[in-house]
Enzyme design. Structure first.
Site, PDB file in Angstrom:
ATOM      1  N   ASP A  13       1.232   2.023 -11.474  1.00 26.30           N
ATOM      2  CA  ASP A  13       1.113   3.458 -11.763  1.00 26.30           C
ATOM      3  C   ASP A  13       0.796   3.735 -13.233  1.00 26.30           C
ATOM      4  O   ASP A  13       1.198   4.758 -13.778  1.00 26.30           O
ATOM      5  CB  ASP A  13       2.397   4.218 -11.363  1.00 26.30           C
ATOM      6  CG  ASP A  13       2.793   3.920  -9.935  1.00 26.30           C
ATOM      7  OD1 ASP A  13       1.912   3.965  -9.069  1.00 26.30           O
ATOM      8  OD2 ASP A  13       3.974   3.606  -9.698  1.00 26.30           O
ATOM      9  N   LYS A  16      -4.555   3.321 -13.640  1.00 24.08           N
ATOM     10  CA  LYS A  16      -5.723   2.429 -13.523  1.00 24.08           C
ATOM     11  C   LYS A  16      -6.940   3.163 -12.979  1.00 24.08           C
ATOM     12  O   LYS A  16      -8.057   2.860 -13.346  1.00 24.08           O
ATOM     13  CB  LYS A  16      -5.404   1.245 -12.601  1.00 24.08           C
ATOM     14  CG  LYS A  16      -4.461   0.250 -13.205  1.00 24.08           C
ATOM     15  CD  LYS A  16      -4.174  -0.883 -12.244  1.00 24.08           C
ATOM     16  CE  LYS A  16      -3.370  -0.449 -11.043  1.00 24.08           C
ATOM     17  NZ  LYS A  16      -1.944  -0.299 -11.275  1.00 24.08           N
ATOM     18  N   GLY A  40      -1.660   3.452  -5.103  1.00 23.76           N
ATOM     19  CA  GLY A  40      -2.066   4.852  -5.188  1.00 23.76           C
ATOM     20  C   GLY A  40      -2.791   5.080  -6.486  1.00 23.76           C
ATOM     21  O   GLY A  40      -2.234   4.906  -7.551  1.00 23.76           O
ATOM     22  N   HIS A  41      -4.065   5.411  -6.383  1.00 26.45           N
ATOM     23  CA  HIS A  41      -4.840   5.757  -7.571  1.00 26.45           C
ATOM     24  C   HIS A  41      -5.111   7.243  -7.502  1.00 26.45           C
ATOM     25  O   HIS A  41      -5.578   7.730  -6.473  1.00 26.45           O
ATOM     26  CB  HIS A  41      -6.222   5.101  -7.551  1.00 26.45           C
ATOM     27  CG  HIS A  41      -6.199   3.630  -7.732  1.00 26.45           C
ATOM     28  ND1 HIS A  41      -5.437   3.003  -8.673  1.00 26.45           N
ATOM     29  CD2 HIS A  41      -6.892   2.655  -7.109  1.00 26.45           C
ATOM     30  CE1 HIS A  41      -5.650   1.707  -8.611  1.00 26.45           C
ATOM     31  NE2 HIS A  41      -6.524   1.471  -7.658  1.00 26.45           N
ATOM     32  N   GLN A 223      -0.872  -2.205  -8.100  1.00 28.26           N
ATOM     33  CA  GLN A 223       0.480  -2.482  -8.591  1.00 28.26           C
ATOM     34  C   GLN A 223       0.393  -2.906 -10.066  1.00 28.26           C
ATOM     35  O   GLN A 223      -0.406  -2.347 -10.788  1.00 28.26           O
ATOM     36  CB  GLN A 223       1.209  -3.528  -7.729  1.00 28.26           C
ATOM     37  CG  GLN A 223       1.583  -3.005  -6.341  1.00 28.26           C
ATOM     38  CD  GLN A 223       0.450  -3.113  -5.337  1.00 28.26           C
ATOM     39  OE1 GLN A 223      -0.189  -4.123  -5.239  1.00 28.26           O
ATOM     40  NE2 GLN A 223       0.221  -2.063  -4.578  1.00 28.26           N
TER      41      GLN A 223
HETATM   42  P1  IMP Z   1       5.634  -3.188  -1.100  1.00 28.62           P
HETATM   43  O1  IMP Z   1       4.415  -3.488  -1.921  1.00 28.62           O
HETATM   44  O2  IMP Z   1       5.474  -1.973  -0.219  1.00 28.62           O
HETATM   45  O3  IMP Z   1       6.122  -4.377  -0.343  1.00 28.62           O
HETATM   46  O4  IMP Z   1       6.825  -2.815  -2.115  1.00 28.62           O
HETATM   47  C1  IMP Z   1       7.381  -3.771  -2.993  1.00 28.62           C
HETATM   48  C2  IMP Z   1       7.709  -3.159  -4.339  1.00 28.62           C
HETATM   49  O5  IMP Z   1       6.505  -2.831  -5.041  1.00 28.62           O
HETATM   50  C3  IMP Z   1       8.504  -1.843  -4.270  1.00 28.62           C
HETATM   51  O6  IMP Z   1       9.381  -1.767  -5.370  1.00 28.62           O
HETATM   52  C4  IMP Z   1       7.434  -0.771  -4.389  1.00 28.62           C
HETATM   53  O7  IMP Z   1       7.948   0.443  -4.866  1.00 28.62           O
HETATM   54  C5  IMP Z   1       6.512  -1.436  -5.399  1.00 28.62           C
HETATM   55  N1  IMP Z   1       5.125  -0.964  -5.312  1.00 28.62           N
HETATM   56  C6  IMP Z   1       4.216  -1.266  -4.375  1.00 28.62           C
HETATM   57  N2  IMP Z   1       3.041  -0.682  -4.647  1.00 28.62           N
HETATM   58  C7  IMP Z   1       3.207  -0.013  -5.796  1.00 28.62           C
HETATM   59  C8  IMP Z   1       2.323   0.764  -6.626  1.00 28.62           C
HETATM   60  O8  IMP Z   1       1.129   0.955  -6.376  1.00 28.62           O
HETATM   61  N3  IMP Z   1       2.873   1.280  -7.752  1.00 28.62           N
HETATM   62  C9  IMP Z   1       4.167   1.069  -8.104  1.00 28.62           C
HETATM   63  N4  IMP Z   1       5.013   0.365  -7.369  1.00 28.62           N
HETATM   64  C10 IMP Z   1       4.541  -0.182  -6.234  1.00 28.62           C
END
Ligand code: IMP
Length: 427
Positions: A13, A16, A40-41, A223
């Site tokens: 977040d 990007k 999420g972009h 991420q």
């Molecule tokens: P998952 O990717 O849904 O398995 O989540 C694993 C961890 O990564 C959790 O703490 C989510 O909140 C975090 N996470 C996954 N995608 C994002 C992102 O795009 N931004 C921030 N945190 C993320």
């Protein structure tokens, strides 16, 4: 022209989408190489705001080809919904290319993600519940379903039967849920096949041919560095490799083709989900950062945890990714603070530590040691060169650059596409 990697330097977040969008004009291809619709972009173009979860943000740049690489896990229903939503707003998505080797998220992955989080109770990861982890687990376990399987109904049935044999046992006997019918998943996924067929191709070949022709390929990580399954705050991480090495594996481009790695870093820090976060602010200051920065998840709407800039994380991101530059985002959010603390080291069990601890227990016990810098009060959103910024904002950037270990080559001063100071062109 070589390939460039854009990667989040913190916990995701970092903004990007804005960076990719800025470079997208120069790139022939914008590639996502890992993750899925957990990302999420948000891209703001004029008055229009686009929230993308699965599609690369290059989809909004007419001159470039958006690519979903082999390292991504795709939920086809979400992908089609996203394509439809953009088409309804007049965005052409016909150039999209999807790797035939990318894995698919299925209904059983989503169900397992949710029930296993529930069973973890207080130890939960705080996943997005989108089935990302279970889909990657199946990939590694060699029982995953790939895009190419959609085009061979008998193979698809065989693979679904194989996967569901185990999953249904676990769902029924361990989690006390209903089993999932092979026929229902098969019918739904064969329905996706014809819609996805025109997009599916060998994206590694496509990208390597483009590089051979001298075209610019932008590899966009989702991420962030500290959510990487190998280098992040395990187990509070996502299940793929957002770090720069993952760009090569997840796109089928050799590492020698990449010559620039840009780390997107927020002027403060946020994280979603559970896990250690040494500079987290649990007081009114944290609330203010959240409100001023609009720190609510694009994908889940969850309030993000907030805290001050952490130089140890930035230095770690330089090391793990081989960062050549930083793109500092959301500097405008810090306007109005009298003093801005920056974490320069940790105190762990009474000792000063200058690098991210190698032990998770130590990371949980880390207390930030701050240097405070004077803030600024003028609105900085119209600044387009460093000299337009108040002196204290310039000093803040310079200080971050010195303690973080790579040049701040671009600075975001507002959410709009043009609200950026480019200190040094990336290409
Ligand atoms: P998952 O990717 O849904 O398995 O989540 C694993 C961890 O990564 C959790 O703490 C989510 O909140 C975090 N996470 C996954 N995608 C994002 C992102 O795009 N931004 C921030 N945190 C993320």
């Amino acid at each position: 022209m070589p390939a460039i990697v854009l990667i989040g330097a913190q916990w995701g977040d970092e903004g990007k989408g804005k960076a990719t969008d800025l470079l997208g004009d120069k790139a022939a291809y914008v590639v996502r190489y890992q993750g899925g619709n957990n990302a999420g972009h948000t891209v703001v173009i004029g008055r229009e705001k686009y929230a993308l979860h699965l599609l690369p943000s290059g989809i909004l740049t007419p001159s470039c080809v958006p690519v979903i690489g082999n390292g991504v896990v795709i939920d086809p229903a979400v992908l089609l919904e996203e394509i439809k939503g953009l088409n309804e707003r007049g965005v052409d998505t016909s150039k999209l290319k999807i790797s035939t080797n990318a894995h698919l998220i299925t209904p059983y992955h989503r169900t397992i993600d949710k029930v296993s989080e529930r069973f973890l109770g207080k130890a939960k990861i705080g996943t997005t519940g989108r089935g990302i982890g279970p889909a990657y687990a199946d990939k590694i376990n060699r029982i995953g379903i790939r895009v190419q399987d959609l085009f061979d109904p008998s193979i698809l049935r065989q693979k679904l039967e194989g996967a569901l044999r185990d999953k249904n046992q676990v769902l029924i006997k361990v989690f006390n849920r209903k089993g999932i019918e092979v026929d229902a998943v098969l019918a739904e996924y064969l329905g996706f096949a014809e819609i996805l067929r025109p997009y599916a191709t060998d994206t590694s070949l496509l990208l390597n041919n483009a590089l051979d022709k001298g075209e610019l390929v932008l590899l966009e990580g989702s991420q962030g560095t500290l959510l990487d399954v190998d280098h992040g705050t395990y187990p509070f991480v996502t299940s793929s490799n957002p770090t720069a090495g993952g760009a090569s594996t997840g796109s089928g481009i050799g590492p020698t083709k990449i010559n620039r790695v840009i780390g997107i870093v927020k002027a403060y820090t946020t994280r979603v989900g559970s896990g250690p976060f040494p500079t987290e602010l649990l007081d009114a200051a944290g609330e203010k950062l959240r409100a001023d920065g609009g720190e609510f998840g694009t994908t889940t709407g969850r309030a993000r945890r907030t805290g001050w800039y952490d130089a140890l994380i930035a230095r770690y991101a330089v090391r793990i990714n081989g960062l050549t530059d930083f793109f500092l985002t959301k500097l405008d959010v810090l306007t109005g603070w009298e003093k801005i603390p920056v974490c320069v080291a940790y105190e762990i069990n009474g000792k000063r530590v200058d690098e991210l601890p190698a032990s998770q227990t130590d990371f949980h016990h880390a207390k930030p040691i701050y240097e405070s810098l004077p803030g600024w009060s003028d609105n900085i959103s119209s600044a387009r060169k460093l000299s337009d910024l108040p002196e204290n904002a310039r000093a803040y950037i310079k200080y971050l650059e010195e303690i973080s270990g790579a040049p701040m080559s671009a600075i975001g001063v507002g959410p709009g596409r043009d609200e950026t100071i480019v200190v040094k062109d990336f290409v």
